[in-house]
Design a protein around this motif. Structure first.
Motif, PDB file in Angstrom:
ATOM      1  N   MET A   1      36.356  17.627  12.278  1.00 51.51           N
ATOM      2  CA  MET A   1      37.452  16.669  12.226  1.00 51.51           C
ATOM      3  C   MET A   1      37.700  16.070  13.590  1.00 51.51           C
ATOM      4  O   MET A   1      37.599  16.746  14.606  1.00 51.51           O
ATOM      5  N   ALA A   2      38.034  14.787  13.590  1.00 49.89           N
ATOM      6  CA  ALA A   2      38.601  14.157  14.775  1.00 49.89           C
ATOM      7  C   ALA A   2      40.039  13.813  14.445  1.00 49.89           C
ATOM      8  O   ALA A   2      40.317  13.174  13.421  1.00 49.89           O
ATOM      9  N   VAL A   3      40.972  14.246  15.274  1.00 50.25           N
ATOM     10  CA  VAL A   3      42.383  13.915  15.115  1.00 50.25           C
ATOM     11  C   VAL A   3      42.781  13.083  16.325  1.00 50.25           C
ATOM     12  O   VAL A   3      42.782  13.589  17.460  1.00 50.25           O
ATOM     13  N   ALA A  26      27.324  17.989   7.774  1.00 47.66           N
ATOM     14  CA  ALA A  26      28.726  18.388   7.853  1.00 47.66           C
ATOM     15  C   ALA A  26      29.605  17.415   7.068  1.00 47.66           C
ATOM     16  O   ALA A  26      29.298  16.225   6.962  1.00 47.66           O
ATOM     17  N   THR A  27      30.697  17.922   6.544  1.00 47.16           N
ATOM     18  CA  THR A  27      31.750  17.068   6.000  1.00 47.16           C
ATOM     19  C   THR A  27      32.642  16.666   7.168  1.00 47.16           C
ATOM     20  O   THR A  27      33.194  17.533   7.855  1.00 47.16           O
ATOM     21  N   VAL A  28      32.773  15.373   7.417  1.00 45.19           N
ATOM     22  CA  VAL A  28      33.452  14.875   8.605  1.00 45.19           C
ATOM     23  C   VAL A  28      34.636  13.996   8.195  1.00 45.19           C
ATOM     24  O   VAL A  28      34.502  13.125   7.331  1.00 45.19           O
ATOM     25  N   THR A  29      35.779  14.224   8.830  1.00 46.76           N
ATOM     26  CA  THR A  29      36.980  13.438   8.567  1.00 46.76           C
ATOM     27  C   THR A  29      37.584  12.978   9.878  1.00 46.76           C
ATOM     28  O   THR A  29      37.679  13.751  10.829  1.00 46.76           O
ATOM     29  N   VAL A  30      38.007  11.714   9.917  1.00 43.78           N
ATOM     30  CA  VAL A  30      38.788  11.175  11.019  1.00 43.78           C
ATOM     31  C   VAL A  30      40.238  11.055  10.558  1.00 43.78           C
ATOM     32  O   VAL A  30      40.513  10.409   9.536  1.00 43.78           O
ATOM     33  N   VAL A  31      41.148  11.688  11.278  1.00 48.27           N
ATOM     34  CA  VAL A  31      42.570  11.588  10.997  1.00 48.27           C
ATOM     35  C   VAL A  31      43.200  10.712  12.078  1.00 48.27           C
ATOM     36  O   VAL A  31      43.171  11.063  13.262  1.00 48.27           O
ATOM     37  N   VAL A  32      43.741   9.557  11.670  1.00 48.84           N
ATOM     38  CA  VAL A  32      44.399   8.635  12.597  1.00 48.84           C
ATOM     39  C   VAL A  32      45.903   8.827  12.435  1.00 48.84           C
ATOM     40  O   VAL A  32      46.458   8.588  11.356  1.00 48.84           O
ATOM     41  N   THR A 101      36.792  23.185  10.926  1.00 49.26           N
ATOM     42  CA  THR A 101      36.025  24.173  11.679  1.00 49.26           C
ATOM     43  C   THR A 101      35.872  23.750  13.138  1.00 49.26           C
ATOM     44  O   THR A 101      36.050  24.543  14.050  1.00 49.26           O
ATOM     45  N   LEU A 102      35.537  22.492  13.357  1.00 43.80           N
ATOM     46  CA  LEU A 102      35.385  21.962  14.712  1.00 43.80           C
ATOM     47  C   LEU A 102      36.305  20.758  14.860  1.00 43.80           C
ATOM     48  O   LEU A 102      36.203  19.801  14.092  1.00 43.80           O
ATOM     49  N   LEU A 103      37.213  20.826  15.814  1.00 46.66           N
ATOM     50  CA  LEU A 103      38.209  19.786  16.040  1.00 46.66           C
ATOM     51  C   LEU A 103      37.874  19.006  17.299  1.00 46.66           C
ATOM     52  O   LEU A 103      37.602  19.591  18.346  1.00 46.66           O
ATOM     53  N   ILE A 104      37.910  17.684  17.192  1.00 43.55           N
ATOM     54  CA  ILE A 104      37.805  16.807  18.362  1.00 43.55           C
ATOM     55  C   ILE A 104      39.116  16.044  18.489  1.00 43.55           C
ATOM     56  O   ILE A 104      39.612  15.460  17.515  1.00 43.55           O
ATOM     57  N   THR A 105      39.691  16.051  19.675  1.00 44.38           N
ATOM     58  CA  THR A 105      40.928  15.320  19.929  1.00 44.38           C
ATOM     59  C   THR A 105      40.946  14.845  21.376  1.00 44.38           C
ATOM     60  O   THR A 105      39.914  14.835  22.049  1.00 44.38           O
ATOM     61  N   HIS A 106      42.099  14.426  21.850  1.00 51.30           N
ATOM     62  CA  HIS A 106      42.223  13.853  23.188  1.00 51.30           C
ATOM     63  C   HIS A 106      42.215  14.938  24.273  1.00 51.30           C
ATOM     64  O   HIS A 106      42.438  16.127  23.991  1.00 51.30           O
ATOM     65  N   SER A 107      41.997  14.513  25.504  1.00 53.08           N
ATOM     66  CA  SER A 107      41.939  15.434  26.641  1.00 53.08           C
ATOM     67  C   SER A 107      43.322  15.970  27.001  1.00 53.08           C
ATOM     68  O   SER A 107      44.321  15.257  26.952  1.00 53.08           O
ATOM     69  N   LEU A 108      43.337  17.240  27.386  1.00 53.36           N
ATOM     70  CA  LEU A 108      44.551  17.858  27.919  1.00 53.36           C
ATOM     71  C   LEU A 108      44.714  17.588  29.405  1.00 53.36           C
ATOM     72  O   LEU A 108      45.741  17.938  29.986  1.00 53.36           O
TER      73      LEU A 108
END
Length: 226
Positions: A1-3, A26-32, A101-108
């Protein structure tokens, strides 16, 4: 997922990475998270034009058309995200619902970045700690100047670089923004390699780069990683 916070953020941070994941099965979802209606092109801003709440979601659909990647829109107002109980709970609910399972998001680590990016990075990292399936969290490269972003993870997107440029161009309401253009996209994809894999960069490979706040190798022994 990308959030991600805004309708063009997933394309900027991880377009090639998500395409590679989808191609690998992979099953991939983008959450905006926001509708992005407060973001307009430089020319439109000068003319006082305002966007409708659905305009930018249509651009997202065009950017990911025919990729097999799923899209979810939470529709919150952009510009004032806060890493509070409401946002954290909303993100956690999506991670749980989709079995992330694997999350992609913005930088901390991007103090000069957009306030929505910073808030969502905090909220997503917080939420992920309570989702048992979420074994890895990656934080994508911001386009903010003078950030403290320090990547340790590279994904080779050479074969998807041109498609990434095309996907970014789908965001016509953002016309004129330098970080959506071809030159910057190519520069950033090369820069990541020069920083961590200069021999590969010299050979023309292109990358998306990430920090990680948790990285779990072989998280389930009965299934192939990842």
């Amino acid at each position: 997922m990308a959030v991600v916070a805004h309708p063009d953020d997933a394309e900027l941070l991880c377009y090639g990475t998500l395409r590679r994941a989808a191609q690998a099965g992979a099953t991939v979802t983008v959450v905006v998270v926001t509708h992005g209606a407060n973001g307009v092109s430089l020319a439109d801003a000068a003319d006082g034009r305002r966007l409708g709440p659905d305009e930018r979601s249509e651009e997202v659909r065009a950017a990911w058309h025919s990729t097999g990647i799923q899209l979810t829109f939470l529709g919150l107002p952009d510009g004032a995200l806060v890493a509070d109980q409401h946002l954290i709970s909303a993100v956690e609910a999506e991670l749980t619902r989709l079995g992330c399972t694997l999350l992609i998001t913005h930088s901390l680590n991007a103090d000069t970045d957009h306030q929505d990016h910073r808030a969502l990075a905090d909220a997503a990292a917080n939420a992920a700690t309570r989702v048992a399936t979420c074994h890895t969290v990656l934080h994508g490269e911001p386009h903010a100047p003078r950030s403290a972003f320090t990547p340790t993870v590279l994904v080779d997107i050479t074969e998807h670089l041109d498609a990434k440029v095309t996907a970014l161009a789908a965001h016509s309401t953002q016309a004129g923004r330098w970080y959506l253009g071809k030159d910057y996209t190519h520069h950033r994809a090369a820069q990541a390699g020069w920083r961590l894999r200069p021999a590969a960069a010299a050979a023309g490979r292109a990358y998306e780069s990430f920090e990680t706040s948790v990285l779990t190798l072989f998280p389930q022994e009965d299934r192939p990683w990842p």
